[in-house]
Write a protein that holds these residues in place. Structure first.
Motif, PDB file in Angstrom:
ATOM      1  N   ILE A   1       0.970  -1.225   0.125  1.00 15.87           N
ATOM      2  CA  ILE A   1      -0.113   0.042  -0.022  1.00 15.87           C
ATOM      3  C   ILE A   1       0.760   1.186  -0.038  1.00 15.87           C
ATOM      4  CG2 ILE A   1      -1.634   1.214   1.298  1.00 15.87           C
ATOM      5  CD1 ILE A   1      -2.888  -1.347   2.424  1.00 15.87           C
ATOM      6  N   GLU A   2       1.886   1.264   0.845  1.00  8.07           N
ATOM      7  CA  GLU A   2       2.631   2.302   0.759  1.00  8.07           C
ATOM      8  C   GLU A   2       3.409   2.753  -0.428  1.00  8.07           C
ATOM      9  OE1 GLU A   2       3.771   2.580   5.766  1.00  8.07           O
ATOM     10  OE2 GLU A   2       4.923   1.654   4.440  1.00  8.07           O
ATOM     11  N   ASP A   3       4.145   1.686  -1.015  1.00  4.57           N
ATOM     12  CA  ASP A   3       4.700   1.617  -2.344  1.00  4.57           C
ATOM     13  C   ASP A   3       3.803   2.132  -3.410  1.00  4.57           C
ATOM     14  OD1 ASP A   3       6.952   0.789  -1.008  1.00  4.57           O
ATOM     15  OD2 ASP A   3       6.780  -1.502  -1.734  1.00  4.57           O
ATOM     16  N   MET A   4       2.568   1.785  -3.461  1.00  7.59           N
ATOM     17  CA  MET A   4       1.779   2.261  -4.250  1.00  7.59           C
ATOM     18  C   MET A   4       1.231   3.907  -4.289  1.00  7.59           C
ATOM     19  SD  MET A   4      -2.412   0.992  -5.301  1.00  7.59           S
ATOM     20  CE  MET A   4      -2.976   1.583  -3.744  1.00  7.59           C
ATOM     21  N   LEU A   5       1.018   4.379  -3.366  1.00 10.31           N
ATOM     22  CA  LEU A   5       0.630   5.647  -2.922  1.00 10.31           C
ATOM     23  C   LEU A   5       1.809   6.609  -2.611  1.00 10.31           C
ATOM     24  CD1 LEU A   5      -2.221   4.826  -0.260  1.00 10.31           C
ATOM     25  CD2 LEU A   5      -2.331   5.338  -2.977  1.00 10.31           C
ATOM     26  N   GLU A   6       3.079   6.325  -2.395  1.00  9.86           N
ATOM     27  CA  GLU A   6       3.997   7.078  -2.101  1.00  9.86           C
ATOM     28  C   GLU A   6       4.599   8.010  -3.590  1.00  9.86           C
ATOM     29  OE1 GLU A   6       6.280   5.400   1.847  1.00  9.86           O
ATOM     30  OE2 GLU A   6       7.304   5.317  -0.320  1.00  9.86           O
ATOM     31  N   PRO A   7       4.550   7.453  -4.651  1.00 17.90           N
ATOM     32  CA  PRO A   7       4.876   7.835  -5.731  1.00 17.90           C
ATOM     33  C   PRO A   7       3.811   9.175  -5.983  1.00 17.90           C
ATOM     34  CG  PRO A   7       5.041   5.807  -6.207  1.00 17.90           C
ATOM     35  CD  PRO A   7       4.393   5.983  -4.939  1.00 17.90           C
ATOM     36  N   GLU A   8       2.536   8.847  -5.439  1.00 27.24           N
ATOM     37  CA  GLU A   8       1.547  10.118  -5.626  1.00 27.24           C
ATOM     38  C   GLU A   8       1.690  11.247  -4.645  1.00 27.24           C
ATOM     39  OE1 GLU A   8      -2.254   8.689  -6.958  1.00 27.24           O
ATOM     40  OE2 GLU A   8      -1.491   6.645  -7.271  1.00 27.24           O
ATOM     41  N   ASP A   9       2.681  11.162  -3.815  1.00 30.70           N
ATOM     42  CA  ASP A   9       2.765  11.971  -2.577  1.00 30.70           C
ATOM     43  C   ASP A   9       1.498  11.814  -1.751  1.00 30.70           C
ATOM     44  OD1 ASP A   9       5.492  13.084  -3.383  1.00 30.70           O
ATOM     45  OD2 ASP A   9       4.324  14.584  -4.749  1.00 30.70           O
ATOM     46  N   ILE A  10       1.265  10.655  -1.331  1.00 35.45           N
ATOM     47  CA  ILE A  10       0.158  10.234  -0.454  1.00 35.45           C
ATOM     48  C   ILE A  10       0.762   9.624   0.575  1.00 35.45           C
ATOM     49  CG2 ILE A  10      -2.262   9.340  -0.033  1.00 35.45           C
ATOM     50  CD1 ILE A  10      -2.644   9.799  -3.164  1.00 35.45           C
TER      51      ILE A  10
END
Length: 303
Positions: free
Chosen positions: A245-254
């Motif tokens: 989950i973290e890996d998916m959202l971090e590139p979107e600055d979330i």
């Protein structure tokens, strides 16, 4: 900043009723305490707070006259609860020679808030909401939070305000909506909560989580709009799902506001603001049966 506190205090004593005057002094004191807590200019905080309700002694026709004279938005006409701050901000410039835009904005938006509020704006906004004379549902919680996390306190108060206005069917200033969305996005407008919840749920499903569900808790909860629930067959898989989950959202600055629970506890909660993700082992999920608490809430189809 040419005005002195004595200038505005003299005006307030002549034009405000005793109860409103007491409120104004209390807001000024609260603003100073908040400024001290967050390292802001205490003098500016006090002076802006003294100005915030200077127009509360005016009747609607007088305020409407100023709205027209200063070229303020027509939507303020007939709405003294919204116009008094905007008019006060203009009078600060005209009659008191105040040129500090941060102070002027703190007064102009002390009722509605706005996207991108400065620290001083947040301080005056919150001081008005939590001074000791205020008494409304949830104020004690906001008071505590105000000295722990000023952004979260502002967001909580804005959430309560919007709920109240909606319930009463009253006009909602767009700045209030924008302020809450901005704070929830930590400075940027985030993707819509439902879209985000479904996106997380689909990822969990693809990674072989068990019994993935999205629950719309917005009718019953003020702290979030959606719960994402998922079970893992082991603590090792649970760790992997959280990382995914973290890996998916971090590139979107979330990024999560907080992650609670130890990876060895069988339950990890990820707080993304409007979306709260619960990743649990099968045993922990059966033990606590969170779905039962929200049993009357709608389940969202992730497909």
């Amino acid at each position: 900043m040419d005005c002195t506190n004595n200038d505005i205090i003299g005006y307030l004593r002549q034009n405000l009723k005793p109860k409103r005057l007491a409120h104004t002094y209390a807001v000024a004191d609260e603003a100073v305490r908040l400024a001290e807590r967050y390292g802001a200019d205490e003098d500016k905080a006090r002076e802006a707070a003294l100005f915030h309700d200077m127009c509360k002694g005016m009747d609607v026709s007088q305020l409407d006259g100023y709205v027209k004279r200063f070229g303020l938005p027509e939507e303020l006409t007939g709405r003294p609860n919204l116009s008094h701050g905007k008019v006060a901000a203009e009078l600060m410039r005209r009659d008191y020679n105040i040129t500090d835009e941060d102070m002027i904005n703190a007064v102009a938006f002390h009722t509605t808030g706005r996207a991108g509020m400065s620290l001083l704006e947040k301080i005056v906004f919150l001081a008005d909401a939590i001074e000791p004379g205020r008494d409304y549902p949830g104020v004690d919680e906001i008071r505590i939070l105000a000295y722990e996390n000023i952004d979260e306190a502002c967001a909580m108060y804005l959430t309560n305000t919007l709920a109240y206005l909606s319930e009463k069917g009253e006009y909602t200033d767009p700045d209030t909506v924008d302020a809450l969305e901005y704070l929830k996005g930590e400075g940027e407008f985030m993707i819509e909560a439902k879209t985000m919840a479904v996106k997380i749920a689909k990822l969990l499903d693809e990674k072989k989580a068990v019994d993935v569900a999205v629950i719309d808790i917005s009718p019953k909860a003020s702290f979030a709009d959606y719960f994402v629930m998922a079970s893992a067959g082991s603590e090792r898989q649970m760790d992997s799902l959280v990382d995914n989950i973290e890996d998916m959202l971090e590139p979107e600055d979330i990024f999560p506001k907080s992650v609670e629970g130890k990876r060895s506890s069988g339950w990890i909660l990820m707080d993304y603001g409007d979306v709260v993700v619960n990743v649990m082992t099968v045993e922990m999920r059966e033990k606590y049966n969170i779905e039962r608490i929200w049993g009357d809430c709608e389940t969202v189809d992730i497909n």
